[in-house]
Every structure is written in structure tokens, then in C-alpha cells.
Design a protein around this motif. Structure first.
Motif, PDB file in Angstrom:
ATOM      1  N   GLN A   1       0.827  -1.193   0.000  1.00 11.20           N
ATOM      2  CA  GLN A   1       0.000   0.000   0.000  1.00 11.20           C
ATOM      3  C   GLN A   1       0.870   1.255   0.000  1.00 11.20           C
ATOM      4  OE1 GLN A   1      -3.374   0.326  -0.108  1.00 11.20           O
ATOM      5  NE2 GLN A   1      -3.531  -1.873  -0.383  1.00 11.20           N
ATOM      6  N   VAL A   2       0.340   2.287  -0.572  1.00 16.52           N
ATOM      7  CA  VAL A   2       0.996   3.588  -0.605  1.00 16.52           C
ATOM      8  C   VAL A   2       0.019   4.629  -0.074  1.00 16.52           C
ATOM      9  CG1 VAL A   2       1.943   5.371  -2.099  1.00 16.52           C
ATOM     10  CG2 VAL A   2       2.478   2.969  -2.553  1.00 16.52           C
ATOM     11  N   GLN A   3       0.511   5.485   0.773  1.00 19.34           N
ATOM     12  CA  GLN A   3      -0.299   6.593   1.273  1.00 19.34           C
ATOM     13  C   GLN A   3       0.243   7.894   0.695  1.00 19.34           C
ATOM     14  OE1 GLN A   3       1.200   4.328   3.689  1.00 19.34           O
ATOM     15  NE2 GLN A   3      -0.579   3.062   3.222  1.00 19.34           N
ATOM     16  N   LEU A   4      -0.669   8.763   0.294  1.00 18.13           N
ATOM     17  CA  LEU A   4      -0.314  10.052  -0.294  1.00 18.13           C
ATOM     18  C   LEU A   4      -0.986  11.164   0.492  1.00 18.13           C
ATOM     19  CD1 LEU A   4      -0.901   9.140  -4.059  1.00 18.13           C
ATOM     20  CD2 LEU A   4       1.274   9.141  -2.836  1.00 18.13           C
ATOM     21  N   VAL A   5      -0.204  12.167   0.858  1.00 21.24           N
ATOM     22  CA  VAL A   5      -0.743  13.295   1.613  1.00 21.24           C
ATOM     23  C   VAL A   5      -0.308  14.588   0.951  1.00 21.24           C
ATOM     24  CG1 VAL A   5      -0.833  14.487   3.819  1.00 21.24           C
ATOM     25  CG2 VAL A   5      -0.689  11.979   3.760  1.00 21.24           C
ATOM     26  N   GLU A   6      -1.293  15.344   0.461  1.00 18.81           N
ATOM     27  CA  GLU A   6      -1.017  16.631  -0.173  1.00 18.81           C
ATOM     28  C   GLU A   6      -0.965  17.744   0.866  1.00 18.81           C
ATOM     29  OE1 GLU A   6      -4.011  14.525  -3.026  1.00 18.81           O
ATOM     30  OE2 GLU A   6      -3.750  14.818  -0.871  1.00 18.81           O
TER      31      GLU A   6
ATOM     32  N   ARG B   1      -3.348   3.961  -9.070  1.00 13.22           N
ATOM     33  CA  ARG B   1      -3.930   3.135  -8.021  1.00 13.22           C
ATOM     34  C   ARG B   1      -4.157   3.890  -6.717  1.00 13.22           C
ATOM     35  NH1 ARG B   1      -1.951  -2.876  -6.494  1.00 13.22           N
ATOM     36  NH2 ARG B   1      -2.881  -3.196  -8.544  1.00 13.22           N
ATOM     37  N   TYR B   2      -3.275   4.819  -6.431  1.00  8.74           N
ATOM     38  CA  TYR B   2      -3.342   5.489  -5.137  1.00  8.74           C
ATOM     39  C   TYR B   2      -3.636   6.979  -5.315  1.00  8.74           C
ATOM     40  CZ  TYR B   2      -1.013   1.190  -3.804  1.00  8.74           C
ATOM     41  OH  TYR B   2      -0.688  -0.130  -3.625  1.00  8.74           O
ATOM     42  N   TRP B   3      -4.471   7.497  -4.432  1.00  8.93           N
ATOM     43  CA  TRP B   3      -4.878   8.900  -4.493  1.00  8.93           C
ATOM     44  C   TRP B   3      -4.783   9.524  -3.110  1.00  8.93           C
ATOM     45  CZ3 TRP B   3      -6.549  11.215  -9.085  1.00  8.93           C
ATOM     46  CH2 TRP B   3      -6.698  10.344 -10.177  1.00  8.93           C
ATOM     47  N   GLY B   4      -4.407  10.807  -3.099  1.00  9.83           N
ATOM     48  CA  GLY B   4      -4.417  11.542  -1.853  1.00  9.83           C
ATOM     49  C   GLY B   4      -5.807  12.055  -1.536  1.00  9.83           C
ATOM     50  N   GLN B   5      -5.916  12.730  -0.416  1.00  6.90           N
ATOM     51  CA  GLN B   5      -7.223  13.222   0.023  1.00  6.90           C
ATOM     52  C   GLN B   5      -7.586  14.565  -0.597  1.00  6.90           C
ATOM     53  OE1 GLN B   5      -4.466  13.692   1.680  1.00  6.90           O
ATOM     54  NE2 GLN B   5      -4.583  15.853   2.249  1.00  6.90           N
ATOM     55  N   GLY B   6      -6.605  15.212  -1.206  1.00  4.84           N
ATOM     56  CA  GLY B   6      -6.846  16.477  -1.886  1.00  4.84           C
ATOM     57  C   GLY B   6      -6.510  17.678  -1.038  1.00  4.84           C
ATOM     58  N   THR B   7      -6.166  18.754  -1.705  1.00  3.72           N
ATOM     59  CA  THR B   7      -5.905  20.027  -1.037  1.00  3.72           C
ATOM     60  C   THR B   7      -6.578  21.132  -1.842  1.00  3.72           C
ATOM     61  OG1 THR B   7      -4.189  21.474  -0.104  1.00  3.72           O
ATOM     62  CG2 THR B   7      -3.678  20.421  -2.211  1.00  3.72           C
ATOM     63  N   GLN B   8      -7.225  22.040  -1.151  1.00  2.00           N
ATOM     64  CA  GLN B   8      -8.005  23.091  -1.816  1.00  2.00           C
ATOM     65  C   GLN B   8      -7.104  24.239  -2.256  1.00  2.00           C
ATOM     66  OE1 GLN B   8     -11.541  23.335  -2.403  1.00  2.00           O
ATOM     67  NE2 GLN B   8     -10.857  25.065  -3.642  1.00  2.00           N
ATOM     68  N   VAL B   9      -7.273  24.627  -3.486  1.00  2.27           N
ATOM     69  CA  VAL B   9      -6.621  25.825  -4.020  1.00  2.27           C
ATOM     70  C   VAL B   9      -7.713  26.778  -4.482  1.00  2.27           C
ATOM     71  CG1 VAL B   9      -5.179  26.749  -5.867  1.00  2.27           C
ATOM     72  CG2 VAL B   9      -4.519  24.628  -4.722  1.00  2.27           C
ATOM     73  N   THR B  10      -7.691  27.972  -3.957  1.00  2.00           N
ATOM     74  CA  THR B  10      -8.672  28.980  -4.325  1.00  2.00           C
ATOM     75  C   THR B  10      -7.942  30.216  -4.819  1.00  2.00           C
ATOM     76  OG1 THR B  10     -10.218  28.167  -2.650  1.00  2.00           O
ATOM     77  CG2 THR B  10     -10.621  30.367  -3.548  1.00  2.00           C
ATOM     78  N   VAL B  11      -8.270  30.633  -6.033  1.00  4.53           N
ATOM     79  CA  VAL B  11      -7.646  31.798  -6.640  1.00  4.53           C
ATOM     80  C   VAL B  11      -8.698  32.892  -6.772  1.00  4.53           C
ATOM     81  CG1 VAL B  11      -6.317  32.683  -8.580  1.00  4.53           C
ATOM     82  CG2 VAL B  11      -6.113  30.270  -7.929  1.00  4.53           C
ATOM     83  N   SER B  12      -8.469  34.002  -6.113  1.00  4.38           N
ATOM     84  CA  SER B  12      -9.434  35.104  -6.151  1.00  4.38           C
ATOM     85  C   SER B  12      -9.070  36.081  -7.257  1.00  4.38           C
ATOM     86  CB  SER B  12      -9.459  35.820  -4.808  1.00  4.38           C
ATOM     87  OG  SER B  12      -8.198  36.396  -4.535  1.00  4.38           O
TER      88      SER B  12
END
Length: 124
Positions: A1-6, A112-123
Motif C-alpha cells: 500500500q501507498v499513502q499520499l498526503v497533499e 492506483r493510489y490517491w491523496g485526500q486532496g488540497t483546496q486551491v482557491t484563486v481570487s
């Protein structure tokens, strides 16, 4: 298993820059291609960029070419996304993905492996 953290997401003004990181742990020796995908609000997930295991081959979506740069440090098991000249349309949740094969698709197939995601907001 691989864990990904953004990490590295946030709020930035148009024209600004952000650098996303994706730390991999676990069976990292099995990772080949890595990529970044994003999902804008109310839209489907879309391909952003990908990089080969050795970092010598990269690909980019037309919408980010010349503005975003993908890189990886295999010694640190970390993937990066440098985002410059950000636009409001870059607003999305950004996901890191890892494949244990070289056969991947811009649709996300093969990763196969995905992180949980990180929000990017551009104003604007």
C-alpha cells in the motif's frame, strides 16, 4: 500500500503562486508515474500533469502549460507542483495520484493510489 498526503493549498490572488507537495509513504518503491489532477467546483475531475519515475518525462494539460511545473524528489518520496500565474479558473481541489505501472491515462485510469486532496482557491 501507498499513502499520499497533499499539502500547500490555500487562497491566493490571481497572478500569484503556490507550491503543492505530495508526500508518499508505504511501498514507495513500487511507484512509477505520478500525477496531479484537480476537480473544480461543480465539475468533473481533470488531468493537470504527470511525471515519469525518473522525472525525465512530463506531460501537461493545455490549460496549465507554461504556468505549472511538476517535479519529484524520489529520495524524499515527494511530488511537487509549482503553480505560477494562477487564474481564478485554477480554483479546485488538487489531488496527487500514484501508479504502479507506466500505463496511465489522463482520465485517471491506471493510477492506483490517491491523496485526500488540497483546496486551491484563486481570487480575482
Amino acid at each position: 500500500q501507498v499513502q499520499l498526503v497533499e499539502s500547500g493549498g490555500g487562497l491566493v490572488q490571481a497572478g500569484g503562486s503556490l507550491r503543492l507537495s505530495c508526500a508518499a509513504s508505504g511501498r514507495t518503491f513500487s511507484i512509477f508515474t505520478m500525477g496531479w489532477f484537480r476537480q473544480p467546483p461543480g465539475k468533473e475531475r481533470e488531468f493537470v500533469t504527470a511525471i515519469s519515475r525518473g522525472g525525465t518525462s512530463t506531460s501537461y494539460a493545455d490549460s496549465v502549460k507554461g504556468r505549472f511545473t511538476i517535479s519529484r524528489d524520489n529520495a524524499k518520496n515527494t511530488l511537487y507542483l509549482q503553480m505560477n500565474s494562477l487564474k481564478p479558473e485554477d480554483t479546485a481541489v488538487y489531488y496527487c495520484a500514484a501508479a504502479i505501472t507506466t500505463v496511465v491515462s489522463t482520465t485517471g485510469e491506471g493510477y492506483r493510489y490517491w491523496g485526500q486532496g488540497t483546496q486551491v482557491t484563486v481570487s480575482s
